[in-house]
Scaffold this motif. Structure first.
Motif, mmCIF file in Angstrom:
data_model
loop_
_atom_site.group_PDB
_atom_site.id
_atom_site.type_symbol
_atom_site.label_atom_id
_atom_site.label_comp_id
_atom_site.label_asym_id
_atom_site.label_seq_id
_atom_site.Cartn_x
_atom_site.Cartn_y
_atom_site.Cartn_z
ATOM 1 N N ALA A 1 45.357 11.995 24.779
ATOM 2 C CA ALA A 1 44.424 11.440 25.759
ATOM 3 C C ALA A 1 43.002 11.829 25.377
ATOM 4 C CB ALA A 1 44.748 11.969 27.149
ATOM 5 N N ARG A 2 42.093 10.882 25.494
ATOM 6 C CA ARG A 2 40.683 11.186 25.241
ATOM 7 C C ARG A 2 40.128 12.017 26.395
ATOM 8 N NH1 ARG A 2 35.841 6.974 23.578
ATOM 9 N NH2 ARG A 2 34.096 8.366 24.038
ATOM 10 N N PRO A 3 39.309 13.018 26.099
ATOM 11 C CA PRO A 3 38.707 13.799 27.183
ATOM 12 C C PRO A 3 37.852 12.929 28.101
ATOM 13 C CG PRO A 3 38.404 14.901 25.073
ATOM 14 C CD PRO A 3 38.937 13.532 24.773
ATOM 15 N N ASP A 4 37.708 13.360 29.317
ATOM 16 C CA ASP A 4 36.923 12.628 30.300
ATOM 17 C C ASP A 4 35.469 12.548 29.846
ATOM 18 O OD1 ASP A 4 35.773 11.519 32.525
ATOM 19 O OD2 ASP A 4 35.951 13.320 33.769
ATOM 20 N N PRO A 5 34.915 11.356 29.615
ATOM 21 C CA PRO A 5 33.518 11.254 29.187
ATOM 22 C C PRO A 5 32.543 11.941 30.139
ATOM 23 C CG PRO A 5 34.626 9.159 28.891
ATOM 24 C CD PRO A 5 35.570 10.035 29.663
ATOM 25 N N ALA A 6 32.825 11.877 31.432
ATOM 26 C CA ALA A 6 31.922 12.505 32.398
ATOM 27 C C ALA A 6 31.875 14.016 32.191
ATOM 28 C CB ALA A 6 32.359 12.178 33.819
ATOM 29 N N ALA A 7 33.011 14.615 31.895
ATOM 30 C CA ALA A 7 33.042 16.058 31.651
ATOM 31 C C ALA A 7 32.297 16.406 30.368
ATOM 32 C CB ALA A 7 34.495 16.544 31.570
ATOM 33 N N ASN A 8 32.464 15.576 29.338
ATOM 34 C CA ASN A 8 31.723 15.811 28.099
ATOM 35 C C ASN A 8 30.219 15.699 28.328
ATOM 36 O OD1 ASN A 8 33.647 16.482 26.204
ATOM 37 N ND2 ASN A 8 33.922 14.399 25.442
ATOM 38 N N LEU A 9 29.793 14.664 29.041
ATOM 39 C CA LEU A 9 28.370 14.483 29.301
ATOM 40 C C LEU A 9 27.810 15.616 30.154
ATOM 41 C CD1 LEU A 9 28.294 10.630 29.897
ATOM 42 C CD2 LEU A 9 27.345 11.876 27.943
ATOM 43 N N ALA A 10 28.620 16.131 31.083
ATOM 44 C CA ALA A 10 28.176 17.261 31.886
ATOM 45 C C ALA A 10 27.951 18.484 31.004
ATOM 46 C CB ALA A 10 29.204 17.569 32.975
ATOM 47 N N ALA A 11 28.841 18.704 30.045
ATOM 48 C CA ALA A 11 28.669 19.839 29.125
ATOM 49 C C ALA A 11 27.434 19.662 28.255
ATOM 50 C CB ALA A 11 29.917 19.987 28.255
ATOM 51 N N LEU A 12 27.160 18.434 27.854
ATOM 52 C CA LEU A 12 26.020 18.164 26.982
ATOM 53 C C LEU A 12 24.690 18.304 27.705
ATOM 54 C CD1 LEU A 12 27.558 15.071 25.195
ATOM 55 C CD2 LEU A 12 26.818 17.152 24.030
ATOM 56 N N THR A 13 24.673 18.031 28.997
ATOM 57 C CA THR A 13 23.410 18.039 29.739
ATOM 58 C C THR A 13 23.200 19.300 30.563
ATOM 59 O OG1 THR A 13 24.463 16.829 31.562
ATOM 60 C CG2 THR A 13 23.363 15.530 29.863
ATOM 61 N N ALA A 14 24.205 20.161 30.630
ATOM 62 C CA ALA A 14 24.069 21.380 31.434
ATOM 63 C C ALA A 14 22.959 22.271 30.877
ATOM 64 C CB ALA A 14 25.395 22.140 31.462
ATOM 65 N N ARG A 15 22.245 22.910 31.767
ATOM 66 C CA ARG A 15 21.225 23.884 31.385
ATOM 67 C C ARG A 15 21.432 25.152 32.195
ATOM 68 N NH1 ARG A 15 16.949 21.345 28.751
ATOM 69 N NH2 ARG A 15 16.502 23.437 28.023
ATOM 70 N N PRO A 16 21.172 26.355 31.649
ATOM 71 C CA PRO A 16 20.725 26.558 30.274
ATOM 72 C C PRO A 16 21.838 26.291 29.268
ATOM 73 C CG PRO A 16 21.199 28.656 31.293
ATOM 74 C CD PRO A 16 21.360 27.632 32.375
ATOM 75 N N ARG A 17 21.445 25.976 28.052
ATOM 76 C CA ARG A 17 22.399 25.697 26.985
ATOM 77 C C ARG A 17 22.235 26.757 25.905
ATOM 78 N NH1 ARG A 17 21.100 20.443 25.975
ATOM 79 N NH2 ARG A 17 19.791 21.007 24.208
#
Length: 258
Positions: free
Chosen positions: A94-110
């Motif tokens: 199964a492909r990971p949830d795109p929303a979860a990936n985008l949340a990880a990419l945009t979370a701050r601080p990084r």
């Protein structure tokens, strides 16, 4: 489990294939399992050979593979996966949830950079970059343009390491936040630059580089050291050089200073 193909096995694969990620080859299956992928089907034409390979290369996964690996007729497997990897094993996940990936990419601080590939064209290169990102522990890889970063050719090139980092396709207007460092021949020499841990590192194509629009948005332009008359590096090589520079600097100064 039966060592012979059965209609239910084949039907289940075909029913799931359209909405799943193809894992082609032992290393892709291995990494997907290690990094938490929801692997739903694992097929091979030679079960003992795959389990022996697991015992040699991934003993931590041998028991799990023993429980899920199904042997099918080799001809049937090649019908399901026409370009079967030489290791003779394939799976669907199964492909990971795109929303979860985008949340990880945009979370701050990084605490680690994001790699941006602007309109990449070569699927193998994209996969190699995903593999680099996973190995270096960066936050993720985003692409723009028509190429799907979850295409089977990319997943194969990435050795199944898409689950070890966040991989998504975005538009040029929705890049993850953070200081934007664009690789460009007119930029400051990379060896003298300090890359913060929340950097967004953008790379263009080998032929054209980055677009004018992305270059104008950059907080800084960086140039890789290159011998005169050499036109360009391979995309994955450029990413590797840049990530190594970030990691070496991070180690010397400590992550708290990023």
């Amino acid at each position: 489990m039966s060592s012979h193909p059965t209609p239910p096995v084949v039907r289940a694969w075909r029913a799931a294939a359209a909405d799943s990620v193809l894992l082609d080859g032992f290393h892709a299956v291995k990494h997907a399992l290690r990094f938490g992928a929801d692997v739903r089907h694992v097929l091979t034409g030679d079960r003992p050979a795959v389990l022996a390979l697991a015992g040699e290369l991934a003993p931590d996964l041998r028991e799990r593979l023993d429980a899920v690996l199904v042997e099918v007729d080799a001809a049937m497997l090649r019908e399901l996966v026409p370009r079967l990897h030489p290791t003779g094993v394939a799976a669907l996940a199964a492909r990971p949830d795109p929303a979860a990936n985008l949340a990880a990419l945009t979370a701050r601080p990084r605490t680690a950079p994001v790699v941006v590939l602007e309109e990449p064209r070569n699927l193998g290169n994209i996969g190699a970059v995903v593999r680099l990102a996973a190995g270096m522990g960066v936050t993720g890889v985003v692409t723009t343009g028509p190429a799907d970063p979850w295409h089977p050719g990319v997943v194969r090139g990435g050795a199944g390491l898409h689950w070890a980092t966040a991989v998504e396709r975005v538009t040029a207007d929705t890049l993850p936040p953070g200081p934007l460092y664009v690789l460009d021949p007119e930029g400051t020499a990379l060896p003298g630059a300090v890359l913060p841990d929340d950097a967004v590192l953008a790379f263009g194509t080998e032929r054209h580089g980055v677009s004018d629009g992305l270059r104008q948005r950059a907080d800084a332009l960086l140039a890789l050291p290159m011998r005169p008359q050499v036109s360009s590096y391979n995309l994955a090589t450029s990413v590797a050089m840049t990530l190594y520079h970030w990691a070496a600097g991070r180690e010397s100064r400590g992550p708290a200073e990023g």
